[in-house]
Design a protein around this motif. Structure first.
Motif, PDB file in Angstrom:
ATOM      1  N   LEU B 206       0.838  -1.199   0.000  1.00  0.00           N
ATOM      2  CA  LEU B 206       0.000   0.000   0.000  1.00  0.00           C
ATOM      3  C   LEU B 206       0.873   1.251   0.000  1.00  0.00           C
ATOM      4  CD1 LEU B 206      -2.817  -0.970   2.494  1.00  0.00           C
ATOM      5  CD2 LEU B 206      -3.082  -0.487   0.079  1.00  0.00           C
ATOM      6  N   GLY B 209       1.811   2.665  -3.138  1.00  0.00           N
ATOM      7  CA  GLY B 209       0.756   3.210  -3.977  1.00  0.00           C
ATOM      8  C   GLY B 209      -0.106   2.161  -4.639  1.00  0.00           C
ATOM      9  N   ALA B 210      -0.010   0.917  -4.178  1.00  0.00           N
ATOM     10  CA  ALA B 210      -0.829  -0.135  -4.781  1.00  0.00           C
ATOM     11  C   ALA B 210      -2.277   0.003  -4.312  1.00  0.00           C
ATOM     12  CB  ALA B 210      -0.294  -1.502  -4.390  1.00  0.00           C
ATOM     13  N   THR B 211      -3.233  -0.345  -5.181  1.00  0.00           N
ATOM     14  CA  THR B 211      -4.624  -0.368  -4.754  1.00  0.00           C
ATOM     15  C   THR B 211      -4.872  -1.667  -4.004  1.00  0.00           C
ATOM     16  OG1 THR B 211      -5.345  -1.470  -6.754  1.00  0.00           O
ATOM     17  CG2 THR B 211      -5.356   0.927  -6.784  1.00  0.00           C
TER      18      THR B 211
ATOM     19  N   THR C  13      -3.496   5.710 -12.828  1.00  0.00           N
ATOM     20  CA  THR C  13      -4.088   5.649 -11.494  1.00  0.00           C
ATOM     21  C   THR C  13      -5.617   5.653 -11.550  1.00  0.00           C
ATOM     22  OG1 THR C  13      -2.172   6.720 -10.577  1.00  0.00           O
ATOM     23  CG2 THR C  13      -4.155   6.735  -9.227  1.00  0.00           C
ATOM     24  N   ARG C  16      -6.816   2.314 -12.566  1.00  0.00           N
ATOM     25  CA  ARG C  16      -6.603   1.327 -11.497  1.00  0.00           C
ATOM     26  C   ARG C  16      -7.639   1.480 -10.400  1.00  0.00           C
ATOM     27  NH1 ARG C  16      -1.449   3.149  -9.562  1.00  0.00           N
ATOM     28  NH2 ARG C  16      -1.735   1.607  -7.922  1.00  0.00           N
ATOM     29  N   LEU C  17      -7.986   2.731 -10.133  1.00  0.00           N
ATOM     30  CA  LEU C  17      -8.967   2.950  -9.073  1.00  0.00           C
ATOM     31  C   LEU C  17     -10.335   2.424  -9.475  1.00  0.00           C
ATOM     32  CD1 LEU C  17      -7.925   6.390  -7.661  1.00  0.00           C
ATOM     33  CD2 LEU C  17      -7.831   4.141  -6.571  1.00  0.00           C
ATOM     34  N   ASP C  20     -10.272  -1.212  -9.145  1.00  0.00           N
ATOM     35  CA  ASP C  20     -10.297  -1.590  -7.734  1.00  0.00           C
ATOM     36  C   ASP C  20     -11.725  -1.531  -7.211  1.00  0.00           C
ATOM     37  OD1 ASP C  20      -9.138  -2.238  -5.223  1.00  0.00           O
ATOM     38  OD2 ASP C  20      -9.408  -0.152  -4.629  1.00  0.00           O
TER      39      ASP C  20
ATOM     40  N   GLU E 102      -3.407   6.466  -3.751  1.00  0.00           N
ATOM     41  CA  GLU E 102      -2.443   5.673  -4.513  1.00  0.00           C
ATOM     42  C   GLU E 102      -1.400   6.563  -5.176  1.00  0.00           C
ATOM     43  OE1 GLU E 102      -5.683   5.151  -4.522  1.00  0.00           O
ATOM     44  OE2 GLU E 102      -5.745   3.147  -3.600  1.00  0.00           O
ATOM     45  N   ARG E 105       0.863   8.052  -2.468  1.00  0.00           N
ATOM     46  CA  ARG E 105       1.808   7.079  -1.914  1.00  0.00           C
ATOM     47  C   ARG E 105       2.895   6.712  -2.895  1.00  0.00           C
ATOM     48  NH1 ARG E 105      -2.781   3.368   0.790  1.00  0.00           N
ATOM     49  NH2 ARG E 105      -3.367   4.802   2.463  1.00  0.00           N
ATOM     50  N   SER E 106       2.609   6.859  -4.176  1.00  0.00           N
ATOM     51  CA  SER E 106       3.684   6.544  -5.116  1.00  0.00           C
ATOM     52  C   SER E 106       4.715   7.653  -5.114  1.00  0.00           C
ATOM     53  CB  SER E 106       3.103   6.322  -6.516  1.00  0.00           C
ATOM     54  OG  SER E 106       2.659   7.554  -7.026  1.00  0.00           O
ATOM     55  N   HIS E 133       2.396   0.491 -11.524  1.00  0.00           N
ATOM     56  CA  HIS E 133       2.125   1.773 -12.157  1.00  0.00           C
ATOM     57  C   HIS E 133       2.191   1.668 -13.668  1.00  0.00           C
ATOM     58  CE1 HIS E 133       2.953   3.212  -8.014  1.00  0.00           C
ATOM     59  NE2 HIS E 133       1.825   3.835  -8.304  1.00  0.00           N
TER      60      HIS E 133
END
Ligand SMILES: Nc1ncnc2c1ncn2[C@@H]1O[C@H](COP(=O)(O)OP(=O)(O)OP(=O)(O)O)[C@@H](O)[C@H]1O
Ligand SMILES: Nc1ncnc2c1ncn2[C@@H]1O[C@H](COP(=O)(O)OP(=O)(O)OP(=O)(O)O)[C@@H](O)[C@H]1O
Ligand SMILES: [Mg+2]
Ligand SMILES: [Mg+2]
Ligand SMILES: O=P([O-])([O-])[O-]
Lengths: 272, 318, 294, 299, 272
Positions: B206, B209-211, C13, C16-17, C20, E102, E105-106, E133
């Motif tokens: 996490l 940056g992983a979902t 991103t 991906r969200l 998710d 996300e 955090r990256s 990514h």
């Protein structure tokens, strides 16, 4: 290493008293202990004297707890432990397998790092020891409980709730309860393994006062990582390093004028 | 040590003396104490006796069976007509029925169970989990006879509206219901496996940056794979051994077929049929009961051993 | 490299969200599927059975006439069965668990017994039925009485009780037993007065859950043989008996003889499910109440 | 757990009996026997436990013909020579008690509007191996070109044997015949399958007339519907009428008063309960004969 | 509390360099955080500056980890957390729920107390971030992995076993691997929560050297309970106590001449 016992001079609290030459309760000669292949105690020579507080200090993993647990053979509960050498309690070799550990342990109580009262009432906690040793008489038990709690300076705080769960007590009260539990079987020695490290400063102080108040009756060996504490409450201090006893002497001597460079470095926080 | 407090004066004896005195009287207690391990060992060996009992019972009668019906006929025969004038004892139709129903059950239970586990362990809030988990466990607690009743009186008629060729007794419907029954088992075991993946590992991912989905797919599932696969294997084992659902909902036709719309009999249902009808000793059909039970026993045993092997192997890896 | 990574990251991103989020709902749906089936099942059963569920049905004797039929006999049979199963499994299960966790030396014998137990846990219930038929009903000549059924069920759930008890014993914090040993208590004293009391709630939880398994189990009893019509109430563990799931089984089969039997089966299922619900909630309450004590 | 309060006065003439009576065997006869057993326990002997099971005729005989076997075995066919020999060998004296008449009934799906009337020959052709009939259209070209789904009870059942021996006359059954242990399965199979056809006792049909219809069988004098009227040894449905029995272990009857008492009660009541459980009654004379025999055992 | 940034003067290792006024990367104003009813952060005002090492010290339970985890919103994983106040990362309010964590955090990597490599190969560990990514190109991944491992001073030690399990590495190597894993997504900030407390002295030294070598590229915030370590590696130090920031200043100032009595007492080991 000197086995001479000095009079303690600069105690930080507790009354000054005249301790003369003390008789050793425990005598250790060439004690070795292995956990499997880990050599945890190396040729230990050390005595613990009657009605003194002996502090055992040293960096993590040096064998303090191991030595303490050897003194009432609790160490045997670890599988694959091998012990050699001599360890006598009041002249009797306690490493002799034929000696019943139950008897030894009833004379040598133990207090652990984290207070570990049983999930029973306060009364039942203190009465536990006498009961397992066969005392069933109710009046007698009540008397023992009260006396033990009084000695442990806990009576006033709990006398109105003896039959409530011990888990309702604060950490410091729990630790004193554990000491009371030990006292209830009238032990000759109490072993304490970092008894205050899980406690807040106020509770720590109370436990230290308690130690001070019972030391006239009981021999105490205490492991601590808190140098100030060792200096405050002990008569003699043994410094362990890496399974060895580097130095054992009067506490005042160890802290003010250690014979060994390693001791000095440790005391002054240069390692550990 | 000398005692000098009240108790000494009042009772004339110190605690220590009292203890010493009691100790003298402890002979009996010591003997009792010493006999405990032996006694408990005897209790523990009941479980070994049970195994021996099972194996002995099954084996002795199975051997008798193979004296009458050659082993090759039994294991390679595709026809099972135990009661016929010219009886044939091929176990393959039963194995086929058992495997088919188990495969169907796993097709239902594995994905749904795993997804439930993922939802519960990775997504659900504590509150939701606290509600869902006991509910799912309830599903596991429903007696199989109730599932059988449900499969027969509800699921089959329902399915027949979509699948015209489906017979009133078929292997599909009990297979599906068996799958539903196994869902909680797989969900719960996989969830355990996934929750036992170190939180540190999850946080690590996490933190990059992983979902949650990525954490689950790339970190949690690989790390928990052993437990997940083991739960599948145990699920299969459970499906193989399930009895009442198939007995009620799949009929007793001993079909050797791949057609899941047809009635098929599993090993377990055969045992029920034979014992329910004819449990009298002596006949070949009576012995066939044990031979089938032995086969069933070996199947599930292998599955259980496999499950343990898998989880142990993966555990060693990390 | 930097710019490339940064660009890609931003672009991806969002995607991906969405992915998710989407999968979250798929997983939720999967979870709900099981619950949906549960509710359909319960709904169906209640619709079919609730009208037949009344005092007379609960307290009456079995009958071939649907209006007259009652399940007191099956309830009593279940009671006698459990009266055998409960003490036998508790005694053997907890005893074995204590042996394995606290007495057995870690070694061949211990791991052999444990392997054996976990294998037994996977043996299909119907195989236990055959064991019961062969050993209790035939060899010991007990026939199909509650005692024989109970012993069979005991063996069936024994592995589950053992494993649950082992876990409960293992979960007892070692400082507690150390404290006891440290006072000079013997092993048995420590077990009896410290370890067992602490482990008891979890042991009970595990035991209740396994007992509820025994209450709902049918296959072994089918093998042992339960009469289809048995009217007198069983009065002891030595009487012939029937239990709730067997009654459901027979009524389901006989619904082709008399359609109302299906309703009787459904009503009996309600009773059985209620029993299990009560047992399970008890277990959950015990678990929640005592779980966070240490 | 059984109360004994009331029936002292009601049955003052009968002696209080206790113990158990164990009955197994035919599933076809089960409803009748269960009914009578229940009435017996309610009205006659509250402390006698009559346990009725229904493993099937043949399976039942295997439990009957052993030492300490069952007291009665219900049968939807007559005892076979082998079975009688077995009884002799074991020293078990067996008494055949005819309890009712049953009609072997062929049932079809409600939607089936073509095969409502069939001849015995056609029925045989459907069930027999190599009968040349696989599809309905093999019987009548106007009927659907679909596979027939024949089914019936399996070999545990007397009904199977009656069919095999008396109807098929020991010709092999076709492999396609779906044989089931449970009658309920058969009822459902036919109720759900347009092409299904099954045979079993009349009782399983009359209780499911909402789901099934019976084939009217044309024995040569026009189609006959099985019913309580036509099923009789000299009725229109006589060709498919069979007696059903229960076999009594006479040794047990002599040793255990409750077994004998039950047997007498049974014979006195068979004709009272036959109708409601889907059987046709037997001639009173046969009943009398059996009661006389049973009374002869009392002493 | 002063927010002036001094030039650091007496670093214990690492080259002396000329750091002029730094731009703040994080700005915290009136930040409050509750765990349920526990008020863990109380009105925090604090900045973290670009390409500096900021050490966060304070006794156990004072909120150090909580603050750190707030910086990349990992703290949200705890149920029942409530946050109020302002926290901006490069001018953007990151407490805004609409901001995808996300992405944040990256850019803000995190290194934990105990090394937590994934149960995968060394290569896969480092490639994990780039892969999620969206980088799939094999050559590109290889390059990133090599560069990151080089920066983390681990390349030479592992280049021959990139495809073996990360669990085969020593604790110190694992921790450096975790840092490499962070570096692989080219973060602007790395947050470290007691990153060496589970390591032996030699590994600790290596990690400290590594921090020293990457600090020119990345902003680092490090929680440590080891005062010497804070003094050795950080440019600025923030002292937390009981959920408050007592003092935040140049490390040299904090250790040599703290403005607050509490800071002084803590530094000198008078409590904690
Ligand atoms: N059960 C055990 N099995 C194997 N090794 C052990 C075990 N317990 C302790 N050791 C090892 O023995 C050595 C001494 O341990 P011991 O617990 O006595 O240290 P300690 O001085 O009490 O340390 P601490 O201050 O951390 O409590 C250590 O190296 C430790 O790793
Ligand atoms: N998940 C949580 N739920 C409730 N309270 C928490 C949680 N995590 C931390 N706390 C409380 O918040 C306060 C701050 O905790 P934090 O972990 O930030 O302290 P810390 O300074 O990192 O301490 P340490 O040096 O021991 O790691 C403490 O009082 C702690 O008990
Ligand atoms: Mg220690
Ligand atoms: Mg922290
Ligand atoms: O059950 P049967 O009557 O066919 O034997």
């Amino acid at each position: 290493m000197t086995l001479l016992i000095d009079r303690k001079e600069d105690r930080q609290f507790g009354v000054m008293e005249n301790k003369s030459w003390r008789k050793p309760v425990y005598e250790t000669h060439g004690l070795n202990l292995w956990y499997g292949t880990t050599h945890a105690l190396k040729n230990i020579d050390l005595s613990i004297n009657e009605k003194e507080v002996t502090a055992i200090i040293g960096p993590s993993g040096c064998g303090k707890s191991t030595y303490l647990k050897t003194l009432n053979r609790m160490v045997e509960m670890v599988p694959n432990v091998h012990i050699s050498g001599n360890l006598s309690f009041k002249g009797e070799n306690i490493l002799d397998k034929s000696m019943p550990v139950e008897l030894l342990r009833s004379k040598v109580g133990m207090v652990f790092q984290k207070p570990n009262p049983f999930p029973k009432s306060i009364f039942e906690n203190v009465a536990f020891g006498p009961k397992i040793h066969g005392i069933r008489n109710k009046a007698m038990l009540e008397k023992i409980v009260q006396e033990s709690l009084e000695k442990a300076a806990l009576w006033d705080e709990v006398k109105d709730r003896l039959h409530t769960s011990a888990y309702g007590l604060s950490g410091g009260q729990q630790q004193r309860l554990c000491i009371a539990r030990c006292l209830a079987v009238d032990p000759e020695v109490i072993l304490m393994d970092e008894p205050t490290s899980a406690l807040d400063p106020v509770s720590t102080l109370k436990v230290e006062e308690l130690i001070d108040s019972i030391k006239n009756d009981v021999t105490i060996a205490i492991v601590t990582h808190n140098m100030q504490q060792a200096a405050r409450i002990s008569d003699r201090t043994a410094f362990f390093l890496n399974g060895d006893v580097i130095e054992c002497d009067a506490t005042s001597k160890i802290f003010n004028n250690p014979s060994d460079k390693l001791t000095e470095d440790y005391i002054n926080g240069r390692f550990g | 040590m000398h005692i000098n407090h009240d108790i000494t004066e009042n009772s004339e004896k110190s605690i220590r003396e009292l203890i010493e005195q009691k100790r003298q009287q402890r002979n009996f207690k010591e003997m009792f104490e010493k006999s405990i391990p032996t006694f408990l060992f005897l209790i523990a060996s009941i479980s070994i006796l049970t195994t021996i009992g099972i194996i002995y019972t099954l084996l002795s009668e199975t051997i008798e069976f193979f004296k009458r019906v050659p082993m090759t006929d039994f294991f390679t025969g595709t026809v099972l007509k135990p009661l016929s004038q010219t009886p044939e004892f091929g176990v393959l139709p039963l194995i086929m029925g058992t495997l088919t129903s188990s495969v169907i059950a796993m097709l239902v239970a594995a994905p749904i169970g795993l997804m439930s586990a993922i939802y519960l362990s990775q997504y659900a809030s504590d509150k939701v989990r606290k509600i869902f988990k006991p509910l799912l466990e309830l599903l596991a607690g429903i007696p199989t006879i109730v599932y059988g009743f449900f499969a027969f009186t509800f699921v089959t008629p329902l399915l027949r509206q979509f699948i015209p060729g489906l017979e009133a007794t078929n292997i599909l419907s009990p297979g599906i219901v068996m799958g539903v029954m196994i869902i909680p088992m797989i969900a719960s075991l996989s969830e355990d496996a996934m929750s036992s993946v170190h939180n540190a590992m999850r946080e690590g991912a996490l933190g990059l940056g992983a979902t949650k989905l990525e954490v689950t797919r790339k970190v949690v599932i690989p790390a928990a794979l052993s437990g997940i696969i083991a739960s599948f294997v145990l699920g299969i084992s459970r499906a193989i051994g399930e009895t009442m659902i198939v007995t009620i909902a799949s009929g007793s036709t001993k079909n050797f077929t791949f057609d899941i719309t047809q009635s098929m009999q599993t090993m377990t249902a055969y045992i029920v049929e034979v014992t329910g009808g004819d449990a009298a000793t002596g006949s070949t059909i009576y012995y066939s009961l044990y031979a089938v039970a032995m086969t069933l026993f070996v199947f599930t045993l292998l599955m259980n051993l496999l499950a343990r092997r898998i989880s142990r192997k993966f555990r060693e890896e990390y | 490299m930097n710019q490339q990574i940064q660009d890609k990251m931003v672009r991806r991103t969002k995607f991906r969200l969405v992915l998710d989020n989407l999968s979250k709902y798929i997983f939720l749906l999967a979870t709900l599927f099981g619950l949906l089936v549960l509710s359909v099942l319960i709904y169906r059963v209640v619709v079919d059975g609730i009208g037949w569920l009344n005092f007379d049905f609960l307290t009456g004797k079995l009958s071939t006439q649907p209006e007259r039929a009652g399940i007191m006999g099956a309830i009593l049979g279940t009671f006698w069965l459990m009266l055998v199963v409960t003490p036998v499994t508790m005694f053997l299960g907890v005893g074995t668990a204590i042996y394995l966790e606290l007495y057995a030396k870690k070694g061949r014998v211990q791991s052999f017994i444990e392997t054996n137990i976990s294998n037994l846990a996977g043996v299909p219930s119907i195989v236990y039925g055959i064991l019961g038929l062969t050993v209790f009903a035939r060899a010991m000549n007990l026939g199909n009485i509650a005692l024989a059924g109970g012993l069979t069920m005991s063996l069936l759930i024994l592995p589950i009780v053992i494993v649950a008890s082992q876990e409960a014993l293992r979960a007892v914090p070692s400082p507690l037993s150390e404290a006891s040993y440290g006072m000079g208590a013997t092993k048995w004293q420590t077990i009896k007065s410290v370890i067992l009391p602490v482990a008891l709630p979890s042991i009970l939880t595990g035991a209740i859950l396994s007992l509820s398994r025994a209450i709902g189990e049918t296959a072994p009893l089918v093998v042992i043989g339960i009469p289809a019509l048995l009217i007198p109430f069983p009065g002891s563990i030595f009487d012939k008996f029937t239990v709730l799931p067997m009654q459901i089984y027979y009524w389901t089969l006989d619904s082709s003889l008399t359609a109302e039997y299906a309703n009787l089966a459904a009503a009996t299922i309600i009773v059985l499910l209620l029993c299990l619900l009560v047992l399970n909630s008890t277990a959950i309450i015990i678990r929640n109440k005592f779980q966070k004590q240490f | 757990a059984c109360g004994t309060e009331k029936n002292q006065s009601e049955n003052s003439n009968a002696t209080e009996l206790e113990g158990s009576v164990v009955i197994d065997g035919s599933g076809t006869v089960y409803p009748l026997m269960a009914k009578i057993a229940e009435e017996y326990m309610i009205n006659e002997q509250e402390n006698v436990s009559v346990e009725v099971s229904r493993a099937g005729t043949s399976a039942g005989f295997k439990k009957f013909l052993v030492e300490n076997g069952t007291d009665f075995n219900d049968a939807s066919r007559q005892i076979k020579d082998e079975e009688a020999a077995e009884a002799d060998a074991l020293g078990i004296e067996v008494k055949e008690l005819k309890v009712a008449l049953d009609g072997l009934t062929f049932v079809i799906n409600k939607e089936n509007d073509w095969a409502k009337e069939l001849t015995p020959e056609q029925l045989i052709a459907i069930f027999k191996a190599d009968g040349g009939v696989k599809k309905w259209s093999d019987i009548n070209p106007e009927w659907p070109d679909e596979d027939i789904k024949p089914m019936g009870p399996n070999e545990n059942h007397g009904t199977y044997e009656f069919f095999y021996e008396n109807v098929l006359e020991k010709q092999d059954l076709a492999d396609t015949v779906n044989l089931q242990q449970d009658y309920s399965t058969l009822v459902n199979l036919v109720a759900e399958d347009k092409n299904g056809i099954a045979f079993f006792g009349f009782g399983y049909y009359v209780n499911n007339t909402d789901k099934l219809q019976a084939v009217h069988v044309d024995f040569g004098n026009g189609p006959v519907e099985p019913s309580l009227d036509t099923i009789a040894e000299d009725g229109d449905y006589a060709d498919f009428t069979r007696p059903v029995f229960t076999y009594l272990n006479v040794n047990h009857a002599a040793d255990k008063p409750q077994v004998l008492d039950y047997a007498v009660y049974l014979m006195n009541n068979v004709n009272n309960f036959a109708g409601e459980t889907g059987f046709a009654p037997i001639p009173e004379a046969e009943v009398e004969e059996n009661i006389e025999f049973l009374n002869g055992l009392t002493k």
